[in-house]
Scaffold this motif. Structure first.
Motif, mmCIF file in Angstrom:
data_model
loop_
_atom_site.group_PDB
_atom_site.id
_atom_site.type_symbol
_atom_site.label_atom_id
_atom_site.label_comp_id
_atom_site.label_asym_id
_atom_site.label_seq_id
_atom_site.Cartn_x
_atom_site.Cartn_y
_atom_site.Cartn_z
ATOM 1 N N GLU A 32 30.587 50.820 18.932
ATOM 2 C CA GLU A 32 30.487 49.395 18.609
ATOM 3 C C GLU A 32 29.130 48.843 19.033
ATOM 4 O OE1 GLU A 32 33.888 47.888 20.644
ATOM 5 O OE2 GLU A 32 35.254 48.232 18.946
ATOM 6 N N GLN B 33 26.522 50.128 16.603
ATOM 7 C CA GLN B 33 26.611 49.457 15.306
ATOM 8 C C GLN B 33 25.917 48.100 15.332
ATOM 9 O OE1 GLN B 33 30.662 49.175 13.822
ATOM 10 N NE2 GLN B 33 29.968 49.880 11.814
ATOM 11 N N LYS C 61 34.779 54.558 21.637
ATOM 12 C CA LYS C 61 34.716 53.461 20.671
ATOM 13 C C LYS C 61 33.707 52.402 21.094
ATOM 14 C CE LYS C 61 37.667 50.031 18.375
ATOM 15 N NZ LYS C 61 39.046 49.475 18.272
ATOM 16 N N GLU C 62 33.686 52.077 22.385
ATOM 17 C CA GLU C 62 32.789 51.027 22.862
ATOM 18 C C GLU C 62 31.322 51.386 22.611
ATOM 19 O OE1 GLU C 62 35.215 52.409 24.564
ATOM 20 O OE2 GLU C 62 36.674 50.756 24.720
#
Length: 254
Positions: free
Chosen positions: A57, A60, A53-54
């Motif tokens: 992120e 993004q 996930k990191e």
């Protein structure tokens, strides 16, 4: 106005993938991250997939407006739940992979399973999902699988990894035939060693030996891989289909 020509630096250069819907796996770091930047730069409407996930992120923030999906592609059912309801794509880049080198007799069941589950089963699962959407939409599409030079030449300590990448090459060739009637092209890019988090465990001496055995005496960069992926995605090379595109500085030619 007729007769007036803008300097080359002022001309608008069309983005090669403008408006194309693209999905790339393993986009959180390494080669996949660089490919994601290249697709975004060329105007693709981008969806990125990673198990971390990191990393998504961070990506993004670097590429505003992209879609991100966090899923471990080793999990067949979770992958289908995450990707199965997405709208159809024009482009699929199967970049996600896992590799570890070491003596064949010492290769554990866990490492073997990890490579088979990610490199082979994960690629099959994602490709089934995304190309089914391409077929349903009826607009064709393009698939590029990130394979490896290891599928073409024996390398010390790479038996299991090379076997999974040889499977990727076989998948590429067979799908090129099977999906061509749906106007879907399938190719692979097969790079030599690229310095990433996944390859940093390889001893420096082995990397230097590979460099010296390469006719160009150069190591490959992630940017070169990304540029080759863009080339294979280009609609103007529509006759390139079922090709395992070697990026090895001539290593396998010697």
């Amino acid at each position: 106005m007729a007769g007036i020509h803008l300097p080359l630096t002022q001309r608008r250069v069309p983005k090669s993938l403008a408006g194309k819907k693209a999905i790339i796996t393993g986009a959180g770091r390494g080669i996949g991250q660089v490919i994601a930047h290249a697709l975004y730069r060329e105007g693709a409407r981008l969806t990125t997939v990673s198990k971390t996930k990191e990393n998504l992120e961070k990506l993004q923030k670097e590429l505003p407006g992209i879609n991100t999906i966090c899923v471990n592609l080793r999990d067949w059912d979770a992958t289908r739940q995450s990707l199965g309801q997405l709208p159809p794509f024009d482009i699929l880049v199967n970049n996600a992979g896992f590799g570890r080198s070491g003596p064949f007799l010492d290769m554990s069941r866990e490492l073997t399973d990890n490579m088979i589950d990610m490199n082979i089963k994960g690629t099959i699962n994602v490709t089934q999902i995304i190309t089914s959407g391409m077929i349903a939409a009826g607009n064709g599409g393009t698939v590029v699988n990130v394979s490896s030079m290891a599928s073409h030449r024996s390398l010390s300590g790479h038996t299991v990894y090379a076997a999974t990448k040889a499977a990727i090459d076989a998948i590429t060739r067979n799908l090129a035939r099977e999906l061509s009637r749906h106007n879907i092209r399938v190719n692979s890019v097969n790079p030599s060693y690229v310095c990433t988090d996944m390859t940093k465990h390889i001893p420096d001496a082995a990397v230097e030996k590979l460099r010296l055995l390469t006719p160009t005496r150069k190591l490959l960069t992630s940017e070169e891989v990304a540029e080759t992926v863009l080339f294979l995605l280009n609609g103007s090379v529509s006759s390139i289909n079922g090709v395992n595109f070697l990026l090895d500085g001539g290593y396998t030619a010697t």
